[in-house]
Design an enzyme around this catalytic site. Structure first.
Site, mmCIF file in Angstrom:
data_model
loop_
_atom_site.group_PDB
_atom_site.id
_atom_site.type_symbol
_atom_site.label_atom_id
_atom_site.label_comp_id
_atom_site.label_asym_id
_atom_site.label_seq_id
_atom_site.Cartn_x
_atom_site.Cartn_y
_atom_site.Cartn_z
ATOM 1 N N GLN A 50 49.581 41.504 44.464
ATOM 2 C CA GLN A 50 49.020 41.440 43.116
ATOM 3 C C GLN A 50 48.152 40.197 42.979
ATOM 4 O OE1 GLN A 50 53.239 41.855 41.452
ATOM 5 N NE2 GLN A 50 52.033 42.729 39.828
ATOM 6 N N ILE A 86 45.233 37.253 43.690
ATOM 7 C CA ILE A 86 43.795 37.247 43.920
ATOM 8 C C ILE A 86 43.386 35.974 44.669
ATOM 9 C CG2 ILE A 86 43.076 38.818 42.065
ATOM 10 C CD1 ILE A 86 43.347 35.077 41.541
ATOM 11 N N HIS A 112 44.939 44.040 42.712
ATOM 12 C CA HIS A 112 44.279 43.493 41.517
ATOM 13 C C HIS A 112 42.930 42.851 41.852
ATOM 14 C CE1 HIS A 112 48.384 43.335 39.229
ATOM 15 N NE2 HIS A 112 47.907 44.551 39.371
ATOM 16 N N CYS A 118 23.507 46.667 37.500
ATOM 17 C CA CYS A 118 22.973 47.483 38.604
ATOM 18 C C CYS A 118 23.934 47.575 39.785
ATOM 19 C CB CYS A 118 21.618 46.940 39.059
ATOM 20 S SG CYS A 118 21.723 45.439 40.044
ATOM 21 N N CYS A 172 18.297 41.993 38.351
ATOM 22 C CA CYS A 172 18.124 42.420 36.953
ATOM 23 C C CYS A 172 18.576 41.374 35.939
ATOM 24 C CB CYS A 172 18.839 43.750 36.708
ATOM 25 S SG CYS A 172 20.615 43.592 36.555
ATOM 26 N N GLY A 191 58.533 37.422 45.133
ATOM 27 C CA GLY A 191 57.894 36.604 44.105
ATOM 28 C C GLY A 191 57.139 37.395 43.062
ATOM 29 N N ASN A 251 63.382 36.696 44.657
ATOM 30 C CA ASN A 251 62.753 36.189 43.439
ATOM 31 C C ASN A 251 63.682 35.171 42.774
ATOM 32 O OD1 ASN A 251 60.241 36.701 41.985
ATOM 33 N ND2 ASN A 251 61.563 37.171 40.240
ATOM 34 N N GLU A 292 64.090 34.799 39.626
ATOM 35 C CA GLU A 292 64.719 35.372 38.429
ATOM 36 C C GLU A 292 65.136 36.814 38.700
ATOM 37 O OE1 GLU A 292 61.849 33.392 35.077
ATOM 38 O OE2 GLU A 292 61.144 35.070 36.263
HETATM 39 P P1 NAD Z 1 54.675 36.808 37.530
HETATM 40 O O1 NAD Z 1 54.173 35.471 37.153
HETATM 41 O O2 NAD Z 1 54.909 37.821 36.494
HETATM 42 O O3 NAD Z 1 56.064 36.648 38.330
HETATM 43 C C1 NAD Z 1 56.249 35.739 39.352
HETATM 44 C C2 NAD Z 1 57.736 35.752 39.708
HETATM 45 O O4 NAD Z 1 57.913 34.915 40.844
HETATM 46 C C3 NAD Z 1 58.639 35.219 38.614
HETATM 47 O O5 NAD Z 1 59.678 36.140 38.363
HETATM 48 C C4 NAD Z 1 59.188 33.889 39.193
HETATM 49 O O6 NAD Z 1 60.526 33.662 38.856
HETATM 50 C C5 NAD Z 1 59.063 34.117 40.669
HETATM 51 N N1 NAD Z 1 58.805 32.906 41.448
HETATM 52 C C6 NAD Z 1 57.907 31.922 41.201
HETATM 53 N N2 NAD Z 1 57.906 31.020 42.201
HETATM 54 C C7 NAD Z 1 58.836 31.432 43.102
HETATM 55 C C8 NAD Z 1 59.295 30.924 44.342
HETATM 56 N N3 NAD Z 1 58.789 29.798 44.868
HETATM 57 N N4 NAD Z 1 60.275 31.604 45.002
HETATM 58 C C9 NAD Z 1 60.792 32.740 44.485
HETATM 59 N N5 NAD Z 1 60.391 33.278 43.317
HETATM 60 C C10 NAD Z 1 59.418 32.629 42.628
HETATM 61 O O7 NAD Z 1 53.678 37.345 38.636
HETATM 62 P P2 NAD Z 1 53.386 38.808 39.155
HETATM 63 O O8 NAD Z 1 54.610 39.641 39.164
HETATM 64 O O9 NAD Z 1 52.630 38.623 40.388
HETATM 65 O O10 NAD Z 1 52.411 39.488 38.099
HETATM 66 C C11 NAD Z 1 51.528 38.829 37.285
HETATM 67 C C12 NAD Z 1 50.057 38.976 37.530
HETATM 68 O O11 NAD Z 1 49.598 37.671 37.765
HETATM 69 C C13 NAD Z 1 49.531 39.740 38.679
HETATM 70 O O12 NAD Z 1 48.709 40.691 38.140
HETATM 71 C C14 NAD Z 1 48.665 38.758 39.509
HETATM 72 O O13 NAD Z 1 47.417 39.365 39.755
HETATM 73 C C15 NAD Z 1 48.423 37.619 38.589
HETATM 74 N N6 NAD Z 1 48.412 36.241 39.114
HETATM 75 C C16 NAD Z 1 47.997 35.941 40.377
HETATM 76 C C17 NAD Z 1 48.039 34.630 40.862
HETATM 77 C C18 NAD Z 1 47.610 34.342 42.279
HETATM 78 O O14 NAD Z 1 46.700 34.995 42.788
HETATM 79 N N7 NAD Z 1 48.252 33.389 42.958
HETATM 80 C C19 NAD Z 1 48.516 33.607 40.055
HETATM 81 C C20 NAD Z 1 48.914 33.930 38.732
HETATM 82 C C21 NAD Z 1 48.853 35.256 38.293
HETATM 83 ZN ZN ZN Z 2 21.759 43.623 38.601
#
Ligand code: NAD
Ligand code: ZN
Length: 248
Positions: free
Chosen positions: A101, A103, A119, A130, A156, A193, A219, A221
């Site tokens: 998920q 980026i 994502h 374009c 454009c 995560g 995770n 949580e």
């Molecule tokens: P989220 O923030 O909803 O959940 C992250 C989970 O990871 C939480 O439950 C947290 O408790 C757990 N966590 C955090 N650090 C941890 C660790 N060191 N060890 C174990 N667990 C840990 O994120 P999600 O589920 O990925 O969804 C949210 C959206 O956020 C996605 O769509 C994503 O595209 C976007 N996002 C991406 C980035 C990135 O690219 N690094 C950063 C922030 C958000």
């Molecule tokens: Zn263009």
């Protein structure tokens, strides 16, 4: 070694078609905040509004200003032990795909070859009018240097938007289809995560189980899927990854 960790390492050692599903939690140890933890990006409502699909349409320059608050972190970030573990499992022929998920590009930086960024990503972009394709890094540098406020299409002059799925955007269909296919064929899914509450991404663990795979959730949580998992490890991904790496 605690019993759940031991069970997880055994399952990983015995599996041949592992698919990893990663969320923002896999990159927090690289210094990139997640969304929902304390201090996470969700707490900044203004930022979240700017970073949405409608935010981009209304004020694309403000979108770029806001994303550059996050992007310097992303540019400097290095892959974590968990990113490296997944690249190693793929190199050993045990892991078929990483579905993420995120980026931030850290799976590729760690050496993972098959990565489905459901994502999208910030590396590439397209003209909103374009559809001309662009590599984004030069634009980001120019914005940081104050030379431009908004990447404009050379054909454009319309705004160029990064290939990232903002709130309100559709997911990239082809990538999503390949992620579902890999999930249907896996023998073990590692959900790492992720709060597993963003849909449709959070459907994937269920798809894996309904096709006969085992599920390991790591995770900090609890998640709604914990009861379905063969193993749940409530801890830091770095500790988990180092323990698994040592056991391989
Ligand atoms: P989220 O923030 O909803 O959940 C992250 C989970 O990871 C939480 O439950 C947290 O408790 C757990 N966590 C955090 N650090 C941890 C660790 N060191 N060890 C174990 N667990 C840990 O994120 P999600 O589920 O990925 O969804 C949210 C959206 O956020 C996605 O769509 C994503 O595209 C976007 N996002 C991406 C980035 C990135 O690219 N690094 C950063 C922030 C958000
Ligand atoms: Zn263009």
């Amino acid at each position: 070694m605690p019993a759940p960790l031991e069970k997880a390492t055994t399952l990983i050692r015995e599996s041949r078609r592992i698919v990893a599903f990663s969320g923002a939690g896999i990159s927090t140890e690289a210094g990139i905040p997640d969304f929902r933890s304390k201090g996470g990006l969700w707490e900044d409502e203004e930022l979240m509004a700017l970073m949405s699909s409608s935010g981009f349409r209304h004020d694309p320059a403000a979108f770029y200003q806001a994303s550059l608050q996050m992007l310097p972190n992303i540019h400097r970030a290095k892959p974590t032990a968990a990113h490296r573990l997944l690249a190693e499992l793929e190199a050993r022929g045990q892991l078929t795909a990483v579905i993420t998920q995120n980026i931030d590009g850290l799976h590729q930086a760690a050496g993972s070859q098959t990565v489905y960024e459901i994502h999208g990503n910030f590396r590439t972009g397209h003209c909103v009018n374009c559809r001309a394709a662009y590599k984004m890094s030069d634009f980001y540098r120019q914005i940081e240097l104050g030379e431009i406020k908004l990447p404009a299409c050379i054909k454009c002059q319309s705004p160029v938007k990064p290939d990232v799925a903002l709130f309100g955007d559709l997911l990239p269909f082809d990538v999503w289809d390949r992620a579902v296919e890999a999930t249907q064929r896996c023998d073990l899914m590692l959900a790492l995560g992720s709060s597993l509450i963003v849909y449709p991404a959070a459907e994937l663990p269920k798809t894996a189980i309904s096709h006969g795979a085992k599920l390991i959730i790591v995770n900090r949580e609890p998640t709604d899927y914990d009861a379905m998992a063969s193993v749940v490890i409530r801890g830091q991904l770095g500790d988990f990854a180092r323990a698994v790496m040592d056991s391989l």
